[in-house]
Motif scaffolding. Structure first.
Motif, PDB file in Angstrom:
ATOM      1  N   CYS A  81       0.842  -1.202   0.000  1.00 23.61           N
ATOM      2  CA  CYS A  81       0.000   0.000   0.000  1.00 23.61           C
ATOM      3  C   CYS A  81       0.878   1.253   0.000  1.00 23.61           C
ATOM      4  O   CYS A  81       0.599   2.215  -0.722  1.00 23.61           O
ATOM      5  CB  CYS A  81      -0.904   0.024   1.233  1.00 23.61           C
ATOM      6  SG  CYS A  81      -2.097  -1.319   1.321  1.00 23.61           S
ATOM      7  N   VAL A  82       1.922   1.231   0.815  1.00 22.18           N
ATOM      8  CA  VAL A  82       2.852   2.360   0.888  1.00 22.18           C
ATOM      9  C   VAL A  82       3.449   2.614  -0.489  1.00 22.18           C
ATOM     10  O   VAL A  82       3.526   3.758  -0.941  1.00 22.18           O
ATOM     11  CB  VAL A  82       3.965   2.086   1.930  1.00 22.18           C
ATOM     12  CG1 VAL A  82       5.075   3.119   1.841  1.00 22.18           C
ATOM     13  CG2 VAL A  82       3.375   2.044   3.334  1.00 22.18           C
ATOM     14  N   HIS A  83       3.836   1.561  -1.171  1.00 18.15           N
ATOM     15  CA  HIS A  83       4.411   1.684  -2.510  1.00 18.15           C
ATOM     16  C   HIS A  83       3.402   2.311  -3.476  1.00 18.15           C
ATOM     17  O   HIS A  83       3.754   3.220  -4.246  1.00 18.15           O
ATOM     18  CB  HIS A  83       4.872   0.317  -3.009  1.00 18.15           C
ATOM     19  CG  HIS A  83       5.391   0.332  -4.404  1.00 18.15           C
ATOM     20  ND1 HIS A  83       6.613   0.888  -4.733  1.00 18.15           N
ATOM     21  CD2 HIS A  83       4.845  -0.099  -5.569  1.00 18.15           C
ATOM     22  CE1 HIS A  83       6.794   0.778  -6.041  1.00 18.15           C
ATOM     23  NE2 HIS A  83       5.736   0.179  -6.557  1.00 18.15           N
ATOM     24  N   HIS A  84       2.160   1.841  -3.443  1.00 18.54           N
ATOM     25  CA  HIS A  84       1.132   2.380  -4.342  1.00 18.54           C
ATOM     26  C   HIS A  84       0.889   3.864  -4.091  1.00 18.54           C
ATOM     27  O   HIS A  84       0.778   4.650  -5.039  1.00 18.54           O
ATOM     28  CB  HIS A  84      -0.184   1.610  -4.183  1.00 18.54           C
ATOM     29  CG  HIS A  84      -0.165   0.269  -4.814  1.00 18.54           C
ATOM     30  ND1 HIS A  84      -0.756  -0.835  -4.246  1.00 18.54           N
ATOM     31  CD2 HIS A  84       0.382  -0.174  -5.968  1.00 18.54           C
ATOM     32  CE1 HIS A  84      -0.573  -1.873  -5.020  1.00 18.54           C
ATOM     33  NE2 HIS A  84       0.121  -1.501  -6.070  1.00 18.54           N
ATOM     34  N   VAL A  85       0.801   4.258  -2.828  1.00 18.96           N
ATOM     35  CA  VAL A  85       0.567   5.666  -2.497  1.00 18.96           C
ATOM     36  C   VAL A  85       1.770   6.509  -2.911  1.00 18.96           C
ATOM     37  O   VAL A  85       1.608   7.590  -3.483  1.00 18.96           O
ATOM     38  CB  VAL A  85       0.252   5.844  -0.995  1.00 18.96           C
ATOM     39  CG1 VAL A  85       0.187   7.319  -0.613  1.00 18.96           C
ATOM     40  CG2 VAL A  85      -1.065   5.153  -0.644  1.00 18.96           C
ATOM     41  N   THR A  86       2.971   6.009  -2.662  1.00 23.05           N
ATOM     42  CA  THR A  86       4.180   6.732  -3.046  1.00 23.05           C
ATOM     43  C   THR A  86       4.215   6.966  -4.546  1.00 23.05           C
ATOM     44  O   THR A  86       4.460   8.088  -5.012  1.00 23.05           O
ATOM     45  CB  THR A  86       5.444   5.964  -2.602  1.00 23.05           C
ATOM     46  OG1 THR A  86       5.401   5.785  -1.184  1.00 23.05           O
ATOM     47  CG2 THR A  86       6.710   6.710  -2.975  1.00 23.05           C
ATOM     48  N   GLU A  87       3.964   5.925  -5.319  1.00 21.92           N
ATOM     49  CA  GLU A  87       3.988   6.047  -6.781  1.00 21.92           C
ATOM     50  C   GLU A  87       2.892   6.984  -7.266  1.00 21.92           C
ATOM     51  O   GLU A  87       3.104   7.758  -8.206  1.00 21.92           O
ATOM     52  CB  GLU A  87       3.869   4.667  -7.428  1.00 21.92           C
ATOM     53  CG  GLU A  87       5.094   3.801  -7.211  1.00 21.92           C
ATOM     54  CD  GLU A  87       6.383   4.438  -7.695  1.00 21.92           C
ATOM     55  OE1 GLU A  87       6.433   4.922  -8.841  1.00 21.92           O
ATOM     56  OE2 GLU A  87       7.356   4.464  -6.921  1.00 21.92           O
ATOM     57  N   ALA A  88       1.719   6.927  -6.645  1.00 25.90           N
ATOM     58  CA  ALA A  88       0.621   7.811  -7.040  1.00 25.90           C
ATOM     59  C   ALA A  88       1.002   9.268  -6.816  1.00 25.90           C
ATOM     60  O   ALA A  88       0.768  10.126  -7.679  1.00 25.90           O
ATOM     61  CB  ALA A  88      -0.641   7.459  -6.255  1.00 25.90           C
ATOM     62  N   LEU A  89       1.593   9.554  -5.667  1.00 26.50           N
ATOM     63  CA  LEU A  89       1.990  10.930  -5.365  1.00 26.50           C
ATOM     64  C   LEU A  89       3.109  11.408  -6.287  1.00 26.50           C
ATOM     65  O   LEU A  89       3.088  12.532  -6.775  1.00 26.50           O
ATOM     66  CB  LEU A  89       2.406  11.058  -3.905  1.00 26.50           C
ATOM     67  CG  LEU A  89       1.252  10.969  -2.908  1.00 26.50           C
ATOM     68  CD1 LEU A  89       1.776  10.788  -1.492  1.00 26.50           C
ATOM     69  CD2 LEU A  89       0.361  12.197  -3.005  1.00 26.50           C
ATOM     70  N   SER A 137       9.247  14.870  -3.971  1.00 28.01           N
ATOM     71  CA  SER A 137       9.469  13.687  -3.146  1.00 28.01           C
ATOM     72  C   SER A 137       8.211  13.377  -2.350  1.00 28.01           C
ATOM     73  O   SER A 137       7.418  14.265  -2.052  1.00 28.01           O
ATOM     74  CB  SER A 137      10.655  13.876  -2.200  1.00 28.01           C
ATOM     75  OG  SER A 137      10.334  14.805  -1.172  1.00 28.01           O
ATOM     76  N   ALA A 138       8.067  12.085  -2.039  1.00 25.59           N
ATOM     77  CA  ALA A 138       6.942  11.633  -1.218  1.00 25.59           C
ATOM     78  C   ALA A 138       7.451  10.535  -0.298  1.00 25.59           C
ATOM     79  O   ALA A 138       7.940   9.512  -0.774  1.00 25.59           O
ATOM     80  CB  ALA A 138       5.811  11.118  -2.091  1.00 25.59           C
ATOM     81  N   LYS A 139       7.374  10.774   1.002  1.00 20.07           N
ATOM     82  CA  LYS A 139       7.777   9.772   1.984  1.00 20.07           C
ATOM     83  C   LYS A 139       6.519   9.332   2.722  1.00 20.07           C
ATOM     84  O   LYS A 139       5.905  10.106   3.455  1.00 20.07           O
ATOM     85  CB  LYS A 139       8.806  10.346   2.955  1.00 20.07           C
ATOM     86  CG  LYS A 139      10.115  10.666   2.280  1.00 20.07           C
ATOM     87  CD  LYS A 139      11.160  11.086   3.262  1.00 20.07           C
ATOM     88  CE  LYS A 139      12.461  11.379   2.516  1.00 20.07           C
ATOM     89  NZ  LYS A 139      13.548  11.716   3.405  1.00 20.07           N
ATOM     90  N   VAL A 140       6.152   8.073   2.498  1.00 17.76           N
ATOM     91  CA  VAL A 140       4.909   7.546   3.043  1.00 17.76           C
ATOM     92  C   VAL A 140       5.230   6.618   4.211  1.00 17.76           C
ATOM     93  O   VAL A 140       6.093   5.752   4.112  1.00 17.76           O
ATOM     94  CB  VAL A 140       4.109   6.797   1.956  1.00 17.76           C
ATOM     95  CG1 VAL A 140       2.802   6.272   2.509  1.00 17.76           C
ATOM     96  CG2 VAL A 140       3.862   7.708   0.756  1.00 17.76           C
ATOM     97  N   SER A 141       4.515   6.806   5.324  1.00 20.46           N
ATOM     98  CA  SER A 141       4.720   6.007   6.527  1.00 20.46           C
ATOM     99  C   SER A 141       3.466   5.196   6.843  1.00 20.46           C
ATOM    100  O   SER A 141       2.391   5.762   7.055  1.00 20.46           O
ATOM    101  CB  SER A 141       5.046   6.913   7.719  1.00 20.46           C
ATOM    102  OG  SER A 141       5.007   6.183   8.924  1.00 20.46           O
ATOM    103  N   LEU A 142       3.618   3.882   6.863  1.00 21.60           N
ATOM    104  CA  LEU A 142       2.513   3.005   7.238  1.00 21.60           C
ATOM    105  C   LEU A 142       2.207   3.165   8.726  1.00 21.60           C
ATOM    106  O   LEU A 142       1.041   3.216   9.130  1.00 21.60           O
ATOM    107  CB  LEU A 142       2.869   1.553   6.924  1.00 21.60           C
ATOM    108  CG  LEU A 142       1.838   0.490   7.281  1.00 21.60           C
ATOM    109  CD1 LEU A 142       0.534   0.725   6.525  1.00 21.60           C
ATOM    110  CD2 LEU A 142       2.382  -0.894   6.971  1.00 21.60           C
ATOM    111  N   LYS A 143       3.240   3.282   9.526  1.00 24.28           N
ATOM    112  CA  LYS A 143       3.083   3.405  10.979  1.00 24.28           C
ATOM    113  C   LYS A 143       2.289   4.662  11.356  1.00 24.28           C
ATOM    114  O   LYS A 143       1.422   4.625  12.233  1.00 24.28           O
ATOM    115  CB  LYS A 143       4.459   3.437  11.648  1.00 24.28           C
ATOM    116  CG  LYS A 143       4.425   3.479  13.148  1.00 24.28           C
ATOM    117  CD  LYS A 143       5.823   3.436  13.728  1.00 24.28           C
ATOM    118  CE  LYS A 143       5.776   3.506  15.239  1.00 24.28           C
ATOM    119  NZ  LYS A 143       7.118   3.476  15.816  1.00 24.28           N
TER     120      LYS A 143
END
Length: 67
Positions: A16-24, A32-38
């Motif tokens: 999910c983190v990967h999908h959101v990062t790529e979408a952004l 840059s987009a740094k997505v945190s699951l935590k």
């Protein structure tokens, strides 16, 4: 350059983190987009011409929600 923290709903794994990062990152002007699951959030750095609405739409298109 502007920085925005977006709260993301619906992520449950690293995929999910990967999908959101790529979408952004697909949004024009996003540097840059740094997505945190935590934290269920994304920290996005972008050009001033880029809109937060465009980022919200990209996340929604990927199947997640910005709250």
């Amino acid at each position: 350059m502007t920085k925005e923290t977006l709260k993301i709903e619906g992520m449950s794994c690293e995929n999910c983190v990967h999908h959101v990062t790529e979408a952004l990152k697909s949004v024009a002007g996003v540097k840059s987009a740094k997505v945190s699951l935590k934290k269920n959030e994304a920290v996005v750095k972008y050009d001033d011409e880029t809109s937060v609405d465009a980022m919200r739409a990209a996340v929604a298109q990927a199947g997640y929600k910005v709250i």
